[in-house]
Enzyme design. Structure first.
Site, PDB file in Angstrom:
ATOM      1  N   ASP A 144       0.776  -1.146   0.041  1.00 10.60           N
ATOM      2  CA  ASP A 144       0.033   0.100   0.078  1.00 10.60           C
ATOM      3  C   ASP A 144       0.878   1.261   0.008  1.00 10.60           C
ATOM      4  OD1 ASP A 144      -2.281   1.329  -0.104  1.00 10.60           O
ATOM      5  OD2 ASP A 144      -2.595   1.342   2.227  1.00 10.60           O
TER       6      ASP A 144
ATOM      7  N   ASN B  75     -10.606  -2.799  -5.975  1.00 12.85           N
ATOM      8  CA  ASN B  75      -9.928  -1.676  -6.832  1.00 12.85           C
ATOM      9  C   ASN B  75     -10.541  -1.465  -8.119  1.00 12.85           C
ATOM     10  OD1 ASN B  75      -6.655  -2.998  -5.742  1.00 12.85           O
ATOM     11  ND2 ASN B  75      -8.262  -1.352  -4.751  1.00 12.85           N
TER      12      ASN B  75
END
Length: 239
Positions: A17, A65
């Site tokens: 991330d 996503n």
């Protein structure tokens, strides 16, 4: 850069991330950060043998996503194609066995073809087992596994009374992998984001503020050293 491989993890999973924030801090578009993150993957994969890590699983693209902008999603898919094309030969030559987990149905057939070819090319390698979670979600994985299990029961191939944890695990995308010993999330976020929900039931977790493009092998080593000092009890009480 020695580390304690005897007490270290066999399988490490990473939520990579912070790519977008890393780029924005530099006044660059988010895809610039994703490109930097892809380069960092190579460094971490290459460091694994020296750290005694046999299995590395990385979270590349989640089922959630798809909610990102079309430009970012399209850019990520193009990046995955370039990564596989450019890295395939080196991954093979360095003894890395590559697997992909996740639902491939929604992915473009040209990308799926590259994924299949890379898996076939590296299937006999044993130095490092690199698993890439692409269009992956933990809940989605369990749902798909349950559906396959139900079909086996409906077809009379499986007795429902014999179904246990091991049975369901054998239908998961990760059925050939050991459960992760350690799950790392970069960028300072302290959540698991639907990653390996079943498999990480007894994993150790480490949340680091470092953004993924800045996650060096030296930082990785520090986390592994901390892990080697932990006492894993798996629900038991050790004397």
């Amino acid at each position: 850069m020695a580390t304690d491989t005897q007490n270290g993890p066999q399988h490490v999973a990473i939520v990579m991330d912070g790519n977008g924030r890393w780029a924005q801090q530099r006044g660059r578009p988010r895809l610039f950060g994703h490109q930097a993150g892809a380069k960092r993957v190579r460094d971490i994969v290459e460091a694994c043998p020296g750290f005694g890590i046999e299995y590395l699983t990385i979270f590349a693209f989640s089922t959630e996503n798809w909610k990102r902008t079309q430009a970012e999603v399209s850019g990520l898919m193009a990046l995955f194609r370039r990564y596989i094309t450019r890295e395939a030969r080196e991954l093979f030559e360095k003894g890395v066995c590559v697997r992909f987990i996740g639902d491939r149905v929604r992915l473009d057939p040209s990308l799926v073809k590259l994924m299949d070819e890379l898996e076939d090319l590296t299937k006999d390698n044993t130095l490092v087992n690199l698993t890439i979670a692409l269009n992956y979600g933990g809940r989605d994985e369990v749902a798909r596994a349950t559906k396959r299990l139900a079909k086996e029961v409906a077809a009379g191939k499986l007795d429902p009374d014999t179904v246990d944890e091991q049975t369901l695990a054998s239908f998961l995308d990760t059925c050939v992998l050991p459960d992760p010993d350690l799950v790392i999330r970069t960028s300072g976020e302290a959540r698991i984001s639907n990653f390996l929900l079943w498999q990480s039931a007894y994993s150790e977790y480490e949340f680091t503020p470092v953004l993924w493009p800045d996650f060096t092998p030296e930082i990785f080593k520090g986390i592994l050293d901390n892990y080697s000092k932990r006492e894993r009890r798996f629900g038991a009480v050790l004397s």
